[in-house]
Design a protein around this motif. Structure first.
Motif, PDB file in Angstrom:
ATOM      1  N   LYS A 108       0.862  -1.192   0.000  1.00  0.00           N
ATOM      2  CA  LYS A 108       0.000   0.000   0.000  1.00  0.00           C
ATOM      3  C   LYS A 108       0.895   1.238   0.000  1.00  0.00           C
ATOM      4  CE  LYS A 108      -3.999  -0.216   2.192  1.00  0.00           C
ATOM      5  NZ  LYS A 108      -4.896  -0.390   3.363  1.00  0.00           N
ATOM      6  N   ASP A 110       1.985   5.022   1.145  1.00  0.00           N
ATOM      7  CA  ASP A 110       1.874   5.865   2.342  1.00  0.00           C
ATOM      8  C   ASP A 110       1.420   7.272   1.948  1.00  0.00           C
ATOM      9  OD1 ASP A 110       4.033   7.474   1.591  1.00  0.00           O
ATOM     10  OD2 ASP A 110       5.162   7.139   3.426  1.00  0.00           O
ATOM     11  N   ASP A 159      -1.504   0.095   6.920  1.00  0.00           N
ATOM     12  CA  ASP A 159      -2.124   1.406   6.719  1.00  0.00           C
ATOM     13  C   ASP A 159      -1.520   2.400   7.704  1.00  0.00           C
ATOM     14  OD1 ASP A 159      -3.703   3.300   5.443  1.00  0.00           O
ATOM     15  OD2 ASP A 159      -5.504   2.060   5.498  1.00  0.00           O
ATOM     16  N   TRP A 160      -1.910   3.668   7.557  1.00  0.00           N
ATOM     17  CA  TRP A 160      -1.343   4.737   8.383  1.00  0.00           C
ATOM     18  C   TRP A 160      -2.457   5.451   9.123  1.00  0.00           C
ATOM     19  CZ3 TRP A 160       0.446   2.820   3.949  1.00  0.00           C
ATOM     20  CH2 TRP A 160       1.803   2.498   3.895  1.00  0.00           C
ATOM     21  N   HIS A 164      -0.968  10.530  10.300  1.00  0.00           N
ATOM     22  CA  HIS A 164       0.260  10.041   9.646  1.00  0.00           C
ATOM     23  C   HIS A 164       1.391   9.770  10.630  1.00  0.00           C
ATOM     24  CE1 HIS A 164      -1.378  12.632   6.066  1.00  0.00           C
ATOM     25  NE2 HIS A 164      -2.126  11.570   6.300  1.00  0.00           N
ATOM     26  N   TYR A 169       0.594  -2.497  10.930  1.00  0.00           N
ATOM     27  CA  TYR A 169       1.163  -3.584  10.125  1.00  0.00           C
ATOM     28  C   TYR A 169       0.772  -4.949  10.685  1.00  0.00           C
ATOM     29  CZ  TYR A 169       4.771  -6.529   7.990  1.00  0.00           C
ATOM     30  OH  TYR A 169       5.430  -7.516   7.304  1.00  0.00           O
ATOM     31  N   CYS A 209      -7.554  -1.913   6.494  1.00  0.00           N
ATOM     32  CA  CYS A 209      -7.661  -0.500   6.092  1.00  0.00           C
ATOM     33  C   CYS A 209      -8.207   0.321   7.256  1.00  0.00           C
ATOM     34  CB  CYS A 209      -8.544  -0.347   4.857  1.00  0.00           C
ATOM     35  SG  CYS A 209     -10.286  -0.708   5.136  1.00  0.00           S
ATOM     36  N   ILE A 210      -8.022   1.638   7.162  1.00  0.00           N
ATOM     37  CA  ILE A 210      -8.450   2.540   8.236  1.00  0.00           C
ATOM     38  C   ILE A 210      -9.711   3.279   7.789  1.00  0.00           C
ATOM     39  CG2 ILE A 210      -7.093   4.577   7.503  1.00  0.00           C
ATOM     40  CD1 ILE A 210      -6.255   4.709  10.596  1.00  0.00           C
ATOM     41  N   LEU A 216      -9.463   0.614  12.724  1.00  0.00           N
ATOM     42  CA  LEU A 216      -8.913  -0.312  11.738  1.00  0.00           C
ATOM     43  C   LEU A 216      -9.892  -1.420  11.400  1.00  0.00           C
ATOM     44  CD1 LEU A 216      -5.349  -0.730  13.324  1.00  0.00           C
ATOM     45  CD2 LEU A 216      -5.994   0.737  11.390  1.00  0.00           C
ATOM     46  N   CYS A 251     -11.248  -2.636   1.581  1.00  0.00           N
ATOM     47  CA  CYS A 251     -10.970  -1.210   1.375  1.00  0.00           C
ATOM     48  C   CYS A 251     -12.308  -0.488   1.291  1.00  0.00           C
ATOM     49  CB  CYS A 251     -10.166  -0.965   0.104  1.00  0.00           C
ATOM     50  SG  CYS A 251     -11.130  -1.011  -1.433  1.00  0.00           S
ATOM     51  N   PRO A 296      -7.397   6.259  -1.352  1.00  0.00           N
ATOM     52  CA  PRO A 296      -6.041   5.694  -1.333  1.00  0.00           C
ATOM     53  C   PRO A 296      -5.034   6.739  -1.805  1.00  0.00           C
ATOM     54  CG  PRO A 296      -7.244   4.919  -3.263  1.00  0.00           C
ATOM     55  CD  PRO A 296      -8.225   5.715  -2.438  1.00  0.00           C
TER      56      PRO A 296
END
Ligand SMILES: O=C(O)[C@H](O)[C@@H](O)[C@H](O)[C@H](O)CO
Ligand SMILES: [Zn+2]
Length: 301
Positions: A108, A110, A159-160, A164, A169, A209-210, A216, A251, A296
């Motif tokens: 994915k 960032d 995802d972040w 950020h 992970y 995904c967030i 999450l 997603c 995304p």
């Protein structure tokens, strides 16, 4: 608080062997995804319901948007640029050159446009593989690659956080969702910790995904569900079950990212299981979740 009731629909029943890496492309109202062992990158137009496919020359484990047009994908152990029009793939970088049995898995981009993806040893059956062979990498916009760590079993969801500052992970066989501090400027990660350990019936954590609330969503392989987690409290907030057991990734997409798309697999299922779950390997759309996702990020190089 009342939870809105979700509606689940199988929108594509082409019975992919191992659907993965769903990505919403707003510009084309399409869902991109891959079928890893079939070596296919697919694009489903949500308006015409047509699927286009590009076949590449090795297992393709993730796909992402690219700022300069086309897509990027992880093919075998290569980061590639994918031109949809002429169906060509150009190699941008290669990893794990000393590990002939390795391939990339989930990837994915960032928020700064770096393409993160990890590797694993090729499986002989789902979740059966030589352990500790994988590593996590990222492809920077200038096409150089950085390695973060090795000893990974099955590199998976990532995802972040919305600010950020955290990178989430999953190494599947750790049965844990982990977090790292994230430095967006440098792309460096530090301070690994677990934010959620899967329960037995949740099986194997896979794609992730967030959402807009910073929670999450994790697809549970063999668990037939997606779960919503609060990474701050470590609590599971919600479980949404699907009619197939091998749910691989998720997603948000559709109008305002208000729908969730879930990929699934049929490889590794026995004939009886396939009879009971005719939609195995399909793509599912979940509506009415009551929470949206975020667009995304495109690869910047
Ligand atoms: O798509 C992946 O992440 C792996 O390549 C798959 O093979 C399965 O999901 C995995 O076996 C579950 O742990
Ligand atoms: Zn996966």
């Amino acid at each position: 608080m009342t939870m809105s009731s979700a509606k689940i629909e199988c929108v594509l029943r082409e019975n992919w062997r191992c659907g993965e890496s769903p990505v919403w492309e707003e510009a084309s109202n399409s869902l991109l995804f891959v079928d890893i062992p079939a070596k296919k990158v697919c694009r489903w137009d949500s308006l015409s319901k047509e699927v286009q496919q590009v076949t590449v020359d090795a297992p393709v484990s993730s796909v992402a948007l690219r700022h300069s047009g086309g897509y990027v994908a992880t093919v075998g152990t290569k980061f590639c640029a994918l031109n949809w029009e002429d169906q060509s793939a150009v190699v941008l970088a290669t990893v794990d050159k000393d590990k002939k049995n390795n391939r990339f898995n989930d990837g994915k981009v960032d928020p700064a446009g770096r393409y993160f993806a990890g590797t694993m040893a090729e499986e002989t059956a789902p979740a059966v593989l030589e352990r500790h062979q994988g590593s996590l990498y990222s492809l920077f916009p200038d096409h150089h690659v950085e390695k973060y760590f090795d000893q990974v079993d099955i590199s998976n969801g990532l995802d972040w956080s919305l600010d950020h500052k955290i990178f989430y992970y999953i190494d599947s066989l750790s049965y844990s969702v982990d977090a790292f501090d994230y430095d967006l400027q440098t792309g460096k990660i530090s301070n690994r910790r677990s934010v959620y350990k899967l329960e037995k019936e949740e099986q194997i954590p896979d794609g992730m995904c967030i959402d807009v609330e910073g929670k999450l969503w994790v697809a549970c392989y063999n668990g037939g569900r997606v779960i919503r987690l609060d990474p701050e409290t470590g609590k599971r907030l919600r479980t949404v079950k699907l009619p197939v057991v091998k749910t691989t990734s998720c997603c948000f997409g559709g109008k305002d990212y208000s729908e969730m798309y879930v990929t699934s697999a049929r490889d590794g299922m026995d004939p009886e299981g396939l009879l009971q779950q005719p939609e195995a390997g399909g793509i599912f759309k979940i509506t009415g979740l009551g929470v949206k996702g975020i667009p995304p990020y495109p690869y910047a190089g």
